[in-house]
Design a protein around this motif. Structure first.
Motif, PDB file in Angstrom:
ATOM      1  N   THR A 230      15.601 -21.021 -44.902  1.00 51.29           N
ATOM      2  CA  THR A 230      15.117 -21.571 -44.324  1.00 51.29           C
ATOM      3  C   THR A 230      13.601 -21.940 -44.664  1.00 51.29           C
ATOM      4  OG1 THR A 230      16.078 -20.075 -41.989  1.00 51.29           O
ATOM      5  CG2 THR A 230      13.782 -21.160 -42.395  1.00 51.29           C
ATOM      6  N   ALA A 231      13.208 -20.571 -45.887  1.00 54.68           N
ATOM      7  CA  ALA A 231      11.729 -20.357 -46.302  1.00 54.68           C
ATOM      8  C   ALA A 231      11.404 -21.780 -47.490  1.00 54.68           C
ATOM      9  CB  ALA A 231      11.200 -19.358 -47.254  1.00 54.68           C
ATOM     10  N   GLN A 232      12.764 -22.269 -47.765  1.00 54.58           N
ATOM     11  CA  GLN A 232      13.158 -23.286 -48.746  1.00 54.58           C
ATOM     12  C   GLN A 232      12.842 -24.688 -47.860  1.00 54.58           C
ATOM     13  OE1 GLN A 232      17.003 -22.447 -50.954  1.00 54.58           O
ATOM     14  NE2 GLN A 232      15.780 -21.295 -52.391  1.00 54.58           N
ATOM     15  N   MET A 233      13.842 -24.994 -46.880  1.00 47.98           N
ATOM     16  CA  MET A 233      14.132 -25.935 -45.749  1.00 47.98           C
ATOM     17  C   MET A 233      11.748 -25.869 -45.392  1.00 47.98           C
ATOM     18  SD  MET A 233      15.219 -26.082 -42.519  1.00 47.98           S
ATOM     19  CE  MET A 233      14.171 -25.528 -41.902  1.00 47.98           C
ATOM     20  N   GLU A 234      11.526 -25.040 -44.322  1.00 44.33           N
ATOM     21  CA  GLU A 234       9.975 -25.069 -44.403  1.00 44.33           C
ATOM     22  C   GLU A 234       9.295 -25.526 -46.018  1.00 44.33           C
ATOM     23  OE1 GLU A 234       8.986 -21.643 -42.910  1.00 44.33           O
ATOM     24  OE2 GLU A 234      10.108 -21.823 -41.029  1.00 44.33           O
ATOM     25  N   LYS A 235       9.516 -25.410 -46.992  1.00 42.96           N
ATOM     26  CA  LYS A 235       8.577 -26.396 -48.268  1.00 42.96           C
ATOM     27  C   LYS A 235       9.203 -27.593 -48.615  1.00 42.96           C
ATOM     28  CE  LYS A 235       7.566 -24.408 -52.686  1.00 42.96           C
ATOM     29  NZ  LYS A 235       8.000 -23.469 -54.256  1.00 42.96           N
ATOM     30  N   ALA A 236      10.564 -27.786 -48.488  1.00 42.32           N
ATOM     31  CA  ALA A 236      10.897 -28.613 -48.799  1.00 42.32           C
ATOM     32  C   ALA A 236       9.685 -30.123 -47.646  1.00 42.32           C
ATOM     33  CB  ALA A 236      12.237 -28.729 -48.617  1.00 42.32           C
ATOM     34  N   ALA A 237      10.104 -29.585 -46.371  1.00 44.97           N
ATOM     35  CA  ALA A 237       9.789 -30.021 -45.380  1.00 44.97           C
ATOM     36  C   ALA A 237       8.595 -30.246 -45.450  1.00 44.97           C
ATOM     37  CB  ALA A 237       9.957 -30.098 -43.910  1.00 44.97           C
ATOM     38  N   GLU A 238       7.109 -29.435 -46.078  1.00 42.81           N
ATOM     39  CA  GLU A 238       5.715 -29.434 -46.531  1.00 42.81           C
ATOM     40  C   GLU A 238       5.861 -30.616 -47.400  1.00 42.81           C
ATOM     41  OE1 GLU A 238       4.525 -25.981 -47.115  1.00 42.81           O
ATOM     42  OE2 GLU A 238       5.110 -25.334 -45.205  1.00 42.81           O
ATOM     43  N   SER A 239       6.060 -30.190 -48.782  1.00 46.21           N
ATOM     44  CA  SER A 239       6.530 -31.515 -49.637  1.00 46.21           C
ATOM     45  C   SER A 239       6.994 -32.804 -49.319  1.00 46.21           C
ATOM     46  CB  SER A 239       7.395 -31.540 -50.707  1.00 46.21           C
ATOM     47  OG  SER A 239       6.237 -29.598 -51.068  1.00 46.21           O
ATOM     48  N   LEU A 240       7.448 -33.064 -48.011  1.00 51.47           N
ATOM     49  CA  LEU A 240       7.499 -34.347 -47.272  1.00 51.47           C
ATOM     50  C   LEU A 240       9.133 -34.889 -47.789  1.00 51.47           C
ATOM     51  CD1 LEU A 240       4.487 -36.205 -47.207  1.00 51.47           C
ATOM     52  CD2 LEU A 240       5.752 -35.188 -45.348  1.00 51.47           C
ATOM     53  N   ASN A 241       9.828 -33.816 -48.586  1.00 54.47           N
ATOM     54  CA  ASN A 241      11.632 -33.955 -49.327  1.00 54.47           C
ATOM     55  C   ASN A 241      12.198 -33.651 -47.810  1.00 54.47           C
ATOM     56  OD1 ASN A 241      13.669 -33.964 -50.911  1.00 54.47           O
ATOM     57  ND2 ASN A 241      12.941 -32.430 -51.959  1.00 54.47           N
ATOM     58  N   PHE A 242      12.656 -34.775 -47.333  1.00 57.74           N
ATOM     59  CA  PHE A 242      12.962 -34.276 -45.915  1.00 57.74           C
ATOM     60  C   PHE A 242      14.460 -34.143 -45.704  1.00 57.74           C
ATOM     61  CE2 PHE A 242       9.343 -37.006 -44.684  1.00 57.74           C
ATOM     62  CZ  PHE A 242       8.560 -35.516 -43.535  1.00 57.74           C
ATOM     63  N   GLU A 243      14.947 -35.472 -47.151  1.00 54.98           N
ATOM     64  CA  GLU A 243      16.050 -35.394 -47.724  1.00 54.98           C
ATOM     65  C   GLU A 243      16.840 -33.823 -47.567  1.00 54.98           C
ATOM     66  OE1 GLU A 243      19.881 -38.023 -51.102  1.00 54.98           O
ATOM     67  OE2 GLU A 243      17.746 -38.078 -50.431  1.00 54.98           O
ATOM     68  N   ALA A 245      15.133 -31.457 -47.335  1.00 52.86           N
ATOM     69  CA  ALA A 245      15.740 -29.885 -45.946  1.00 52.86           C
ATOM     70  C   ALA A 245      16.381 -31.097 -44.919  1.00 52.86           C
ATOM     71  CB  ALA A 245      14.147 -30.718 -45.507  1.00 52.86           C
ATOM     72  N   ALA A 246      16.926 -31.884 -44.964  1.00 48.95           N
ATOM     73  CA  ALA A 246      17.999 -31.822 -44.279  1.00 48.95           C
ATOM     74  C   ALA A 246      18.981 -30.993 -44.403  1.00 48.95           C
ATOM     75  CB  ALA A 246      18.162 -33.289 -44.052  1.00 48.95           C
ATOM     76  N   LYS A 247      19.801 -31.585 -45.545  1.00 43.56           N
ATOM     77  CA  LYS A 247      20.551 -30.538 -46.342  1.00 43.56           C
ATOM     78  C   LYS A 247      20.359 -28.738 -46.354  1.00 43.56           C
ATOM     79  CE  LYS A 247      21.630 -34.063 -50.183  1.00 43.56           C
ATOM     80  NZ  LYS A 247      21.502 -34.024 -51.870  1.00 43.56           N
ATOM     81  N   ILE A 248      19.333 -28.757 -46.349  1.00 42.84           N
ATOM     82  CA  ILE A 248      19.201 -27.153 -46.875  1.00 42.84           C
ATOM     83  C   ILE A 248      19.257 -26.343 -44.591  1.00 42.84           C
ATOM     84  CG2 ILE A 248      17.641 -25.211 -46.487  1.00 42.84           C
ATOM     85  CD1 ILE A 248      16.777 -26.013 -48.727  1.00 42.84           C
ATOM     86  N   ARG A 249      18.598 -27.996 -43.863  1.00 38.95           N
ATOM     87  CA  ARG A 249      18.891 -27.231 -42.123  1.00 38.95           C
ATOM     88  C   ARG A 249      20.597 -27.036 -41.571  1.00 38.95           C
ATOM     89  NH1 ARG A 249      18.368 -32.979 -39.966  1.00 38.95           N
ATOM     90  NH2 ARG A 249      20.063 -32.571 -40.298  1.00 38.95           N
TER      91      ARG A 249
END
Length: 659
Positions: A230-243, A245-249
Motif C-alpha cells: 500500500t505504501a509503495q502504491m501511494e508512492k507510485a501514485a504521487e510520482s504519477l506512475n499510475f501504471e 500503481a495499478a499493478k500494485i493495486r
C-alpha cells in the motif's frame, strides 16, 4: 558459546552395561556436573543411543537409573543398553537446546523422539541458494543447502497448490524450470507473468525482492506485506506512475483474496499465535500445529511421531524444537498454546525469546477461548490419526498376506527389489529399491552400472546382468559367513531392526522377471553359500506370477491380492528407478559423444559448457566470444569448438579423373 566437554575414559572391549555394574554407574554419575548442557548415552559398541539436554545434567541423567522412576518401555529398553555416558556443558539452557537439536540431526539416535514419515505432508521450497530462486512444492526435504528455505509441512495439499497458483498470478515469477527459447523470452514475459529470468532481463537482486514478498505470504505475514505494498502504491501514485500503481493495486487485491480464509475467533487478534496438539494411539502420534496471524488461520502443519518415543508433552516439545529451528526469527509467534505442559518449556521459551528478540510465551490453557482453540486443533489431529490408522491397517494386512503367500516365519520388514534396464545391451544398468514395512525407503535405493564384459551394445544378457548385481550386493555377507560372523551380525541387528528399521540384510528379495532371472540369481547365491540365508522370489510381468527357487510352476495367487500388490508396487518402483538411471546414462553419453571428439575439451570442461548452453544445439549456434565466457574455456579453445561445428573447406574438391 563457551562450553567444555567431558569424554569419559574409553572402556575395555568386554564391558558390562551400567545397570549391571552399579559401582561404575555411581562413579560416572558423580562426574557429571549440576549445570546445563547436553548428554550422550552410548552402548557397548560405542553407538549413540540417545542425546538429551537439561538445565541440570546430573539430576537428569541420574533420574534414568532410579528404580522408582516411571520410564516408558522404550526408554527402559534404552537404559538397559547404556554402557557409557558423555556430556557437554553449555553457558545457558538455550545453548543446550540449540546444541542438542544439531547433534540429534547429525547422529539421529535410535531412542530420540524423531519425526516419522517426512513424505506424508508436502513442503514449499524457495531455493535462496540460486541467483534466481525457484518456488516449488516437494515432499522431500533436502538439508544440503543452508540458504534454501522449506515452509511446512502442510496438511492441506490442495490448499497449498491453490495458494501457490494464485501467488504466481499475483507476482511476476519464473514459470518454467528451463528456458523455452535461447534468444528470447516466452509468452509469460509478454503477459507480465514472468520478469524475463531466462534472458536475465531482471537482475538477481531485483528478483530476490519479488521472491521475498512471496516468502512473507508463507511466513504468515500477509497483513505486513499488504501494508508495504500500500505504501509503495501511494508512492507510485504521487510520482504519477499510475501504471505501476495499478499493478500494485492488483497485487493487494490478490492478497485480500488469499486472506479470505477461516477467521479464528480470538479476543486479541493483534497477537500472532501457534496452537499445537496431538492425538495418539499405541503406535502413532499425529501432531497438528495451527498458525494464527491477525486472527486468521494462515497455516496448518502436520507431523507424525512414534507414540512410544516419549510422553505427549515430550513429543510436542520435540516437534516445536525441530520446527522453530528451521524458521526465520520473524516467523516465531509471540505466544504458543500447547495441549500438554512441556517438560522443558522454560528452556524452549528462553531459546525462542533470544532468537526472536522479544518475549515468547508458552501457555497451557485450562478454559475459555484458548482451551477451545486447543480442542479444535486436537480434533483435527484426531482426524489425521484416523487416516493414518486406516492406511497402516491396509498396509499391515498386505504384509500379512504376503507373509502367508510366501510361507514366511514373520512379516518381512525389509524387502529389496531389483530390475535391469538397457537398450539392446547399451548403457545397461540395474536398480535396487527398498521397502521397509511396506513403504518406500528411498535413502536405501542404489544404482548399479553393469560391468559384465558380454553385455555390450547390440548384445544383452539379463540373466548375467542380474547375477552380477546380486553377487555385488551380497558378497560382503558371503565373506562374513565364511568367517562365521554372519549369524552374530544378524543377532546384533535385531534390536536396531525393531527400533529404526535400518538393518541392511533383507528379509525378502524380489527379482523382476520369470524363472530364467530367478535361476541366475539362485546360482550366484548358491556360489556365495547364501541360498539358505536369502529369501528370494521373482515376479513375472505377463501374468503377475510369483516364482520360488526350484519350483517349475508359479504360486497360486490372484493379481489383486494385497500381498501380490506389494510386490507389484516394488516391481514398478524398481523398473521406474532403473529406467530413469538408464535414461540419464544414455543422455550423458549422447550429449558428450560429439564433444569427446574436440581436442583439449575434457570431461570437466564439457560439463561447464553444457551447464551454460543447456544443449549441443545451442553450443553449435554460439559465437567464439560467447563460448569463451564459459569458465575454463579461453579464446583459443573457444575457436576450436566453433571450428569443430563450422568446418571450412580449405581445398576445392579434386576434379574427376577421366581417361
Amino acid at each position: 558459546m563457551k562450553s567444555y566437554s567431558k569424554v569419559l575414559p574409553v572402556t575395555p572391549a568386554k564391558v558390562l552395561t551400567l545397570v549391571k555394574d552399579p559401582e561404575r554407574l555411581e562413579s560416572r554419575l558423580k562426574e557429571i556436573p549440576a549445570e546445563s548442557g547436553v548428554y550422550y548415552m552410548r552402548d557397548v559398541n560405542d553407538q549413540i543411543l540417545y542425546i538429551g539436554k537439561s538445565k541440570k545434567l546430573r539430576s537428569r541423567v541420574r533420574s534414568y537409573f532410579r528404580d522408582s522412576q516411571g520410564l516408558s518401555p522404550r526408554i527402559a529398553l534404552m537404559v538397559k543398553q547404556v554402557a557409557e555416558i558423555e556430556f557437554i556443558v553449555t553457558d545457558t539452557e538455550a545453548e543446550a537446546l540449540a546444541l542438542e537439536a544439531n547433534l540429534v540431526k547429525q547422529h539421529q539416535p535410535h531412542f530420540n523422539v524423531l519425526l516419522k514419515d517426512d513424505k506424508k505432508y508436502p513442503y514449499l521450497c524457495i531455493t535462496w541458494s540460486e541467483p534466481y530462486p525457484r518456488i516449488f512444492i516437494t515432499r522431500r526435504r533436502r538439508l544440503g543447502k543452508e540458504k534454501d528455505r522449506y515452509y511446512g509441512p502442510y496438511v492441506d495439499t490442495g490448499l497449498l497448490r491453490q495458494t501457490l497458483h494464485l501467488v504466481k498470478r499475483i507476482f511476476p515469477l519464473r514459470q518454467r524450470p528451463q528456458p523455452l527459447f535461447k534468444d528470447r523470452p516466452c509468452l509469460n514475459y509478454d503477459i507480465g507473468r514472468c520478469p524475463g529470468v531466462c534472458q536475465a532481463l531482471v537482475t538477481p537482486e531485483e528478483y530476490h525482492k519479488i521472491v521475498q514478498k512471496v516468502a512473507m505470504i508463507f511466513q504468515g505475514r500477509s497483513r505486513e506485506l499488504s501494508d508495504v505494498l500500500t505504501a509503495q502504491m501511494e508512492k507510485a501514485a504521487e510520482s504519477l506512475n499510475f501504471e505501476q500503481a495499478a499493478k500494485i493495486r492488483d497485487q493487494i487485491a490478490g492478497l485480500k483474496l488469499l486472506g479470505a480464509d477461516q477467521k479464528v475467533s480470538m479476543a486479541d487478534d493483534t497477537i500472532s499465535r501457534d496452537a499445537i496438539a496431538l492425538a495418539a494411539d499405541d503406535q502413532y502420534a499425529c501432531v497438528q500445529l495451527f498458525q494464527i496471524r491477525a486472527g486468521r488461520l494462515v497455516g496448518r502443519l502436520g507431523f507424525v511421531a512414534d507414540a512410544q518415543s516419549g510422553s505427549p508433552g515430550a513429543i510436542l516439545q520435540r516437534v516445536l524444537e525441530e520446527h522453530y529451528q528451521t524458521v526465520d526469527a520473524v516467523e516465531i509467534p509471540a505466544e504458543i498454546i500447547v495441549q500438554h505442559e512441556l517438560p522443558e518449556g522454560d528452556m524452549l521459551g528462553e531459546f525462542l525469546s533470544q532468537t526472536k528478540g522479544r518475549k515468547v510465551a508458552i501457555v497451557t490453557p485450562q478454559r475459555q477461548v484458548k482451551a477451545e482453540m486447543i480442542e479444535m486443533v486436537e480434533r483435527n489431529a484426531g482426524y489425521e490419526l484416523a487416516r493414518t490408522q486406516r492406511f497402516a491397517d491396509r498396509n499391515a494386512q498386505a504384509m500379512l498376506d504376503l507373509a502367508t503367500i510366501l510361507d514366511l516365519p514373520e512379516l518381512p520388514r525389509r524387502i529389496e527389489g531389483y530390475d535391469i534396464s538397457h537398450i539392446q545391451g547399451s548403457d545397461a544398468v540395474a536398480s535396487q529399491v527398498v521397502f521397509i514395512d511396506g513403504l518406500p525407503a528411498k535413502q536405501h535405493y542404489r544404482h548399479y552400472k553393469i560391468k559384465t564384459p558380454t553385455v555390450i551394445s547390440g548384445h544383452s544378457d539379463d540373466f548375467a546382468s542380474m547375477a552380477e548385481v546380486i553377487g555385488r550386493r551380497f558378497r560382503k555377507y558371503a565373506a562374513l559367513k565364511e568367517k562365521g560372523e554372519l549369524v552374530k551380525a544378524e543377532q546384533d541387528s535385531i534390536l536396531s531392526r525393531h527400533v529404526s528399521a535400518t538393518a541392511d540384510f533383507p528379509d525378502l528379495v524380489m527379482i523382476d522377471g520369470g524363472k530364467g532371472q530367478l535361476s541366475a540369481v539362485v546360482t550366484v547365491l548358491r556360489e556365495l553359500n547364501l541360498l539358505d540365508d536369502v529369501k528370494v522370489v521373482s515376479l513375472a510381468k505377463q501374468r503377475e506370477e510369483i516364482f520360488l527357487p526350484g519350483e517349475s510352476f508359479p504360486l497360486k495367487t490372484e493379481a489383486e491380492q494385497p500381498g501380490v500388490q506389494v510386490l507389484r508396487r516394488l516391481r514398478d518402483e524398481a523398473h521406474r528407478f532403473a529406467v530413469s538411471f538408464h535414461r540419464q546414462q544414455r543422455s550423458e553419453r549422447m550429449r558428450r559423444s560429439r564433444l569427446d571428439d574436440i581436442p583439449g575439451l575434457g570431461h570437466h570442461r564439457q560439463k561447464q559448457l553444457l551447464a551454460t548452453f543447456r544443449s549441443i544445439d545451442y553450443v553449435r549456434e554460439a559465437t567464439p566470444t560467447q563460448i569463451a565466457t564459459v569458465p575454463g574455456i579461453g579464446p583459443r579453445l573457444a575457436q576450436q569448438i566453433y571450428d569443430y561445428f563450422h568446418p571450412t573447406q580449405d581445398m576445392a574438391e579434386p576434379e574427376a579423373v577421366t581417361n
